[in-house]
Design a protein around this motif. Structure first.
Motif, PDB file in Angstrom:
ATOM      1  N   ARG A  54     -13.753 -18.158  22.603  1.00 13.28           N
ATOM      2  CA  ARG A  54     -12.888 -19.336  22.484  1.00 13.28           C
ATOM      3  C   ARG A  54     -13.273 -20.238  21.325  1.00 13.28           C
ATOM      4  O   ARG A  54     -12.445 -20.937  20.768  1.00 13.28           O
ATOM      5  CB  ARG A  54     -12.892 -20.151  23.791  1.00 13.28           C
ATOM      6  N   GLY A  55     -14.542 -20.220  20.931  1.00 12.93           N
ATOM      7  CA  GLY A  55     -14.990 -21.059  19.828  1.00 12.93           C
ATOM      8  C   GLY A  55     -14.359 -20.685  18.500  1.00 12.93           C
ATOM      9  O   GLY A  55     -14.345 -21.474  17.558  1.00 12.93           O
ATOM     10  N   ASP A  56     -13.815 -19.462  18.399  1.00 10.73           N
ATOM     11  CA  ASP A  56     -13.173 -19.014  17.166  1.00 10.73           C
ATOM     12  C   ASP A  56     -11.728 -19.488  17.071  1.00 10.73           C
ATOM     13  O   ASP A  56     -11.091 -19.360  16.030  1.00 10.73           O
ATOM     14  CB  ASP A  56     -13.179 -17.485  17.082  1.00 10.73           C
ATOM     15  N   GLY A  57     -11.192 -20.023  18.143  1.00  9.00           N
ATOM     16  CA  GLY A  57      -9.777 -20.372  18.210  1.00  9.00           C
ATOM     17  C   GLY A  57      -9.302 -21.340  17.154  1.00  9.00           C
ATOM     18  O   GLY A  57      -8.276 -21.107  16.499  1.00  9.00           O
ATOM     19  N   ASP A  58     -10.018 -22.439  16.952  1.00 11.51           N
ATOM     20  CA  ASP A  58      -9.589 -23.425  15.957  1.00 11.51           C
ATOM     21  C   ASP A  58      -9.568 -22.827  14.561  1.00 11.51           C
ATOM     22  O   ASP A  58      -8.629 -23.051  13.786  1.00 11.51           O
ATOM     23  CB  ASP A  58     -10.494 -24.662  15.981  1.00 11.51           C
ATOM     24  N   THR A  59     -10.591 -22.053  14.226  1.00  7.25           N
ATOM     25  CA  THR A  59     -10.662 -21.439  12.897  1.00  7.25           C
ATOM     26  C   THR A  59      -9.519 -20.452  12.701  1.00  7.25           C
ATOM     27  O   THR A  59      -8.839 -20.471  11.670  1.00  7.25           O
ATOM     28  CB  THR A  59     -12.020 -20.733  12.705  1.00  7.25           C
ATOM     29  N   GLN A  60      -9.297 -19.591  13.684  1.00  8.62           N
ATOM     30  CA  GLN A  60      -8.234 -18.596  13.557  1.00  8.62           C
ATOM     31  C   GLN A  60      -6.861 -19.258  13.515  1.00  8.62           C
ATOM     32  O   GLN A  60      -5.982 -18.816  12.769  1.00  8.62           O
ATOM     33  CB  GLN A  60      -8.300 -17.590  14.705  1.00  8.62           C
ATOM     34  N   THR A  61      -6.671 -20.306  14.278  1.00  8.73           N
ATOM     35  CA  THR A  61      -5.388 -21.009  14.258  1.00  8.73           C
ATOM     36  C   THR A  61      -5.147 -21.612  12.877  1.00  8.73           C
ATOM     37  O   THR A  61      -4.048 -21.479  12.314  1.00  8.73           O
ATOM     38  CB  THR A  61      -5.340 -22.086  15.357  1.00  8.73           C
ATOM     39  N   ARG A  62      -6.154 -22.239  12.304  1.00  7.97           N
ATOM     40  CA  ARG A  62      -6.019 -22.805  10.951  1.00  7.97           C
ATOM     41  C   ARG A  62      -5.758 -21.698   9.921  1.00  7.97           C
ATOM     42  O   ARG A  62      -4.965 -21.869   8.992  1.00  7.97           O
ATOM     43  CB  ARG A  62      -7.260 -23.617  10.572  1.00  7.97           C
ATOM     44  N   GLN A  63      -6.422 -20.548  10.081  1.00 11.90           N
ATOM     45  CA  GLN A  63      -6.190 -19.426   9.165  1.00 11.90           C
ATOM     46  C   GLN A  63      -4.752 -18.926   9.276  1.00 11.90           C
ATOM     47  O   GLN A  63      -4.113 -18.635   8.256  1.00 11.90           O
ATOM     48  CB  GLN A  63      -7.158 -18.275   9.467  1.00 11.90           C
ATOM     49  N   THR A  64      -4.251 -18.822  10.494  1.00  9.87           N
ATOM     50  CA  THR A  64      -2.872 -18.367  10.701  1.00  9.87           C
ATOM     51  C   THR A  64      -1.899 -19.331  10.040  1.00  9.87           C
ATOM     52  O   THR A  64      -0.972 -18.909   9.330  1.00  9.87           O
ATOM     53  CB  THR A  64      -2.560 -18.228  12.209  1.00  9.87           C
ATOM     54  N   ILE A  65      -2.107 -20.619  10.239  1.00  8.68           N
ATOM     55  CA  ILE A  65      -1.241 -21.636   9.623  1.00  8.68           C
ATOM     56  C   ILE A  65      -1.253 -21.475   8.102  1.00  8.68           C
ATOM     57  O   ILE A  65      -0.193 -21.441   7.457  1.00  8.68           O
ATOM     58  CB  ILE A  65      -1.698 -23.055  10.032  1.00  8.68           C
ATOM     59  N   ALA A  66      -2.439 -21.343   7.514  1.00  8.87           N
ATOM     60  CA  ALA A  66      -2.555 -21.218   6.063  1.00  8.87           C
ATOM     61  C   ALA A  66      -1.880 -19.944   5.556  1.00  8.87           C
ATOM     62  O   ALA A  66      -1.143 -19.978   4.562  1.00  8.87           O
ATOM     63  CB  ALA A  66      -4.023 -21.246   5.644  1.00  8.87           C
ATOM     64  N   LEU A  67      -2.116 -18.829   6.217  1.00  6.05           N
ATOM     65  CA  LEU A  67      -1.522 -17.557   5.788  1.00  6.05           C
ATOM     66  C   LEU A  67       0.003 -17.618   5.829  1.00  6.05           C
ATOM     67  O   LEU A  67       0.672 -17.173   4.889  1.00  6.05           O
ATOM     68  CB  LEU A  67      -2.027 -16.407   6.669  1.00  6.05           C
ATOM     69  N   VAL A  68       0.548 -18.161   6.901  1.00  9.54           N
ATOM     70  CA  VAL A  68       2.010 -18.263   7.016  1.00  9.54           C
ATOM     71  C   VAL A  68       2.557 -19.181   5.927  1.00  9.54           C
ATOM     72  O   VAL A  68       3.541 -18.858   5.254  1.00  9.54           O
ATOM     73  CB  VAL A  68       2.431 -18.759   8.415  1.00  9.54           C
ATOM     74  N   ASN A  69       1.926 -20.319   5.739  1.00  6.28           N
ATOM     75  CA  ASN A  69       2.438 -21.281   4.758  1.00  6.28           C
ATOM     76  C   ASN A  69       2.302 -20.792   3.316  1.00  6.28           C
ATOM     77  O   ASN A  69       2.988 -21.305   2.428  1.00  6.28           O
ATOM     78  CB  ASN A  69       1.760 -22.636   4.937  1.00  6.28           C
ATOM     79  N   GLU A  70       1.449 -19.799   3.068  1.00  2.00           N
ATOM     80  CA  GLU A  70       1.285 -19.237   1.727  1.00  2.00           C
ATOM     81  C   GLU A  70       2.265 -18.102   1.428  1.00  2.00           C
ATOM     82  O   GLU A  70       2.352 -17.644   0.283  1.00  2.00           O
ATOM     83  CB  GLU A  70      -0.149 -18.714   1.549  1.00  2.00           C
ATOM     84  N   LEU A  71       3.016 -17.652   2.425  1.00  2.00           N
ATOM     85  CA  LEU A  71       3.961 -16.550   2.206  1.00  2.00           C
ATOM     86  C   LEU A  71       5.074 -16.974   1.255  1.00  2.00           C
ATOM     87  O   LEU A  71       5.572 -18.091   1.312  1.00  2.00           O
ATOM     88  CB  LEU A  71       4.574 -16.096   3.534  1.00  2.00           C
ATOM     89  N   GLU A  72       5.457 -16.042   0.411  1.00  2.00           N
ATOM     90  CA  GLU A  72       6.596 -16.263  -0.487  1.00  2.00           C
ATOM     91  C   GLU A  72       7.886 -16.186   0.335  1.00  2.00           C
ATOM     92  O   GLU A  72       7.924 -15.529   1.376  1.00  2.00           O
ATOM     93  CB  GLU A  72       6.618 -15.177  -1.570  1.00  2.00           C
ATOM     94  N   PRO A  73       8.949 -16.829  -0.137  1.00  2.00           N
ATOM     95  CA  PRO A  73      10.237 -16.704   0.558  1.00  2.00           C
ATOM     96  C   PRO A  73      10.642 -15.235   0.625  1.00  2.00           C
ATOM     97  O   PRO A  73      10.306 -14.444  -0.262  1.00  2.00           O
ATOM     98  CB  PRO A  73      11.197 -17.508  -0.327  1.00  2.00           C
ATOM     99  N   GLY A  74      11.377 -14.887   1.656  1.00  3.17           N
ATOM    100  CA  GLY A  74      11.816 -13.510   1.816  1.00  3.17           C
ATOM    101  C   GLY A  74      12.382 -13.285   3.197  1.00  3.17           C
ATOM    102  O   GLY A  74      12.876 -14.222   3.838  1.00  3.17           O
ATOM    103  N   ALA A  75      12.277 -12.055   3.662  1.00  2.00           N
ATOM    104  CA  ALA A  75      12.795 -11.684   4.970  1.00  2.00           C
ATOM    105  C   ALA A  75      12.110 -12.507   6.065  1.00  2.00           C
ATOM    106  O   ALA A  75      11.043 -13.096   5.852  1.00  2.00           O
ATOM    107  CB  ALA A  75      12.563 -10.191   5.208  1.00  2.00           C
ATOM    108  N   ALA A  76      12.733 -12.520   7.217  1.00  6.35           N
ATOM    109  CA  ALA A  76      12.181 -13.228   8.377  1.00  6.35           C
ATOM    110  C   ALA A  76      10.738 -12.778   8.622  1.00  6.35           C
ATOM    111  O   ALA A  76      10.354 -11.655   8.287  1.00  6.35           O
ATOM    112  CB  ALA A  76      13.031 -12.952   9.610  1.00  6.35           C
TER     113      ALA A  76
END
Length: 179
Positions: free
Chosen positions: A113-135
Motif C-alpha cells: 500500500r505504501g507504493d500507492g501514492d507514487t504509482q498514482t502520481r506516475q499514472t497521472i503523469a503518464l496519462v497527461n503526457e500522452l499525445e492527442p489521438g485515439a481514446a
C-alpha cells in the motif's frame, strides 16, 4: 446489450462522458474482468501466470463484451495501457481494441500500500503526457482505480475521468457492459 452507466455526482450526462472519451478529453480506467478471489497467492510471480489469480471463463466473456459495448459508443480502437498482471493483460487483450502496452504504474499495490501514492502520481503523469489521438483505456486493479478516482469498482467496471488527470480528478461516469 444492456448499458450499465451510473453518472457520478451528476457531473456529466452519459452523452457528455462518452463524447469526452471519444474526443480525447477523458480516459477510461477500468478494473480487470472477473478473476475470482482476493489479492494474489503467496507464490505470486509476475512472469508466471500460473502463480496468479486469473480470469475465469466469465471474466473472459466480460472482457470480450467491451469491444461491442465501446463500438456502440463510437469507439472502435483505442490506446490501451495495462497493469502487467496476467488478469489485466488478458482483459486488455480480450477487449480487442488495439495494441496493449504494459504500464508498471498500473500494477496492483494491494500488498504494498505504501507504493500507492507514487504509482498514482506516475499514472497521472503518464496519462497527461500522452499525445492527442485515439481514446485511452487503462486496465488496472480495484486499489489503483479507487486511489485515483475515489470509486470502488466492481470487477469489469470502469470510470470515465476528465483530462487532464489530477490527484482529485473529475469522474464523469461509471460504466460497464451489460451482463
Amino acid at each position: 446489450m444492456i448499458l450499465g452507466l451510473v453518472p457520478v455526482k451528476g457531473v456529466a450526462s452519459e452523452d457528455q462522458a462518452w463524447t469526452a472519451l471519444r474526443e480525447g478529453r477523458a480516459v477510461l480506467m477500468m478494473r480487470h474482468a472477473l478473476a475470482p478471489g482476493t489479492g494474489d497467492p503467496g507464490e505470486f510471480d509476475l512472469e508466471d501466470c500460473s502463480t496468479q489469480r486469473n480470469l475465469n471463463s466469465v471474466g473472459r466473456e466480460q472482457a470480450r463484451s467491451w469491444g461491442p459495448f465501446l463500438a456502440s459508443r463510437g469507439i472502435t480502437e483505442a490506446r490501451v495501457f495495462s497493469s502487467q498482471w496476467c488478469r489485466c493483460m488478458d482483459t486488455a487483450r480480450e477487449m480487442d481494441m488495439g495494441e496493449v502496452t504494459e504500464w508498471p504504474a498500473l500494477n496492483s499495490f494491494f500488498r504494498n500500500r505504501g507504493d500507492g501514492d507514487t504509482q498514482t502520481r506516475q499514472t497521472i503523469a503518464l496519462v497527461n503526457e500522452l499525445e492527442p489521438g485515439a481514446a485511452v483505456i487503462l486496465v488496472s486493479h480495484q486499489v489503483n482505480v479507487t486511489a485515483l478516482s475515489g470509486v470502488f469498482p466492481a470487477s469489469n467496471e470502469a470510470v470515465i475521468l476528465a483530462l487532464p488527470l489530477s490527484e482529485n480528478p473529475t469522474v464523469l461516469a461509471r460504466v460497464s457492459p451489460g451482463r
